[in-house]
Design a protein around this motif. Sequence first.
Motif, PDB file in Angstrom:
ATOM      1  N   SER A  88      50.131  45.442  41.374  1.00 54.93           N
ATOM      2  CA  SER A  88      49.559  44.487  40.031  1.00 54.93           C
ATOM      3  C   SER A  88      49.592  43.106  40.616  1.00 54.93           C
ATOM      4  N   TRP A 100      48.584  38.884  34.024  1.00 53.59           N
ATOM      5  CA  TRP A 100      49.206  40.125  34.862  1.00 53.59           C
ATOM      6  C   TRP A 100      47.950  41.101  34.861  1.00 53.59           C
ATOM      7  N   PHE A 102      46.773  44.656  36.299  1.00 57.21           N
ATOM      8  CA  PHE A 102      47.395  45.726  36.090  1.00 57.21           C
ATOM      9  C   PHE A 102      46.572  47.000  35.954  1.00 57.21           C
TER      10      PHE A 102
END
Length: 389
Positions: A88, A100, A102
């Motif tokens: 990530s 973030w 991911f």
Amino acid sequence: MLSEGLLFKEDVILTWMRDRFLRNLVSNANIARPDVKESFSRLQLNPYFTFPALALLEPAFCFHDEHEKIIYLERMRDFLHKKISDGSVVFVDEEGRVGWLFSWVSKEAINAIQSMLKDYFQKPFNVGVGKPCSHLQYIAQSYRQASAALQHKFYRGTGKIIYYSELDNYESLLQYPSDKEKELFDTYKAAESESEIAQCVLNFYEEMLRKGPIDTQNIYDTTVRLLVGVEKRVLAEAENIIDYERFDVVSIVKLATLDEIKQYVIHFLIGLKDVLMHGQKESHRSIIKKTIHHMEQECQYASLQSVAQKVYMTPTYLSLLFKMNTGKTFIEHLTDIRIDKAKDMLKSTHFKNYEVAEKVGYQDPRYFSQIFKKKVGLSPSEYRDSVGK
């Protein structure tokens, strides 16, 4: 071999380049980037994601200044960079959040990440989660969705994980609820405790949102208009204005959630109540005096509705005001007046009991007799006999 200082400098520069690239990537929603994987590789970032998605994380508290906030966000980014080892990507965006990036198959880790941040920093964090994309080059769409989800903390509260896919549609507020403002003010005037003031505020917002959540800007605008309206009503009724804490529009706009707005309004109205009560004391005494006068003069036909009309008040408010100022209900006091007048008639006239009953407002002689005995301890006939001796 590179020195430790040079290695540190290169690491800082690489982090800065990554943040800059990712900010540019998520902010340009209409630009497809076929070379995005190549750019990720050059920056030593994982270019392979299974249905990439983006989450935004922000501290659920305020900072003293912008510099403190930047330092804190960089600490968050560096902490997550060390803790997450599944490829990530984390970065600081332009709006003061940590992004973030991911793979959607790893979405179950969102709860764990929020918990890690909370445990490490001992503070709550808000999380907004966008939908997954088919390709990495379209991640800007997921970013916009995560940002929209984060804004919904206004209704959900702070320290929550909010998925864009779970958001409700906003309803539109077509016009300001003037009738609800008046209802709130009438209830507010009669409130005898802070909890009652709080309840009338909660009722106002509950009614406004009865059909569902509305645009947050409408909430801010309505709140400001409500406070202006209530303040004007209070000042119009107050004879002598005392100092009070005025509301601040800038402070209201800075409030992040609906609960914070409600608490602000409650706090303001509690403070404003002192102004209202200061101006109401003499006014209330005058109203009660007039009310009792009408009750005494017209006890045969008096009712809450008829007397309220004569003193220019609603029956509900007069009833509350009467109880608050005399300790008795309107009916209790009217009954006392009627019984006192009946006692005078029984002592000084030859009216029959049923005639006395009618003259003081009781059409049913038996009911009059019951009330009289309950109040005096004797029936009307017994009372007449006792005073005639």
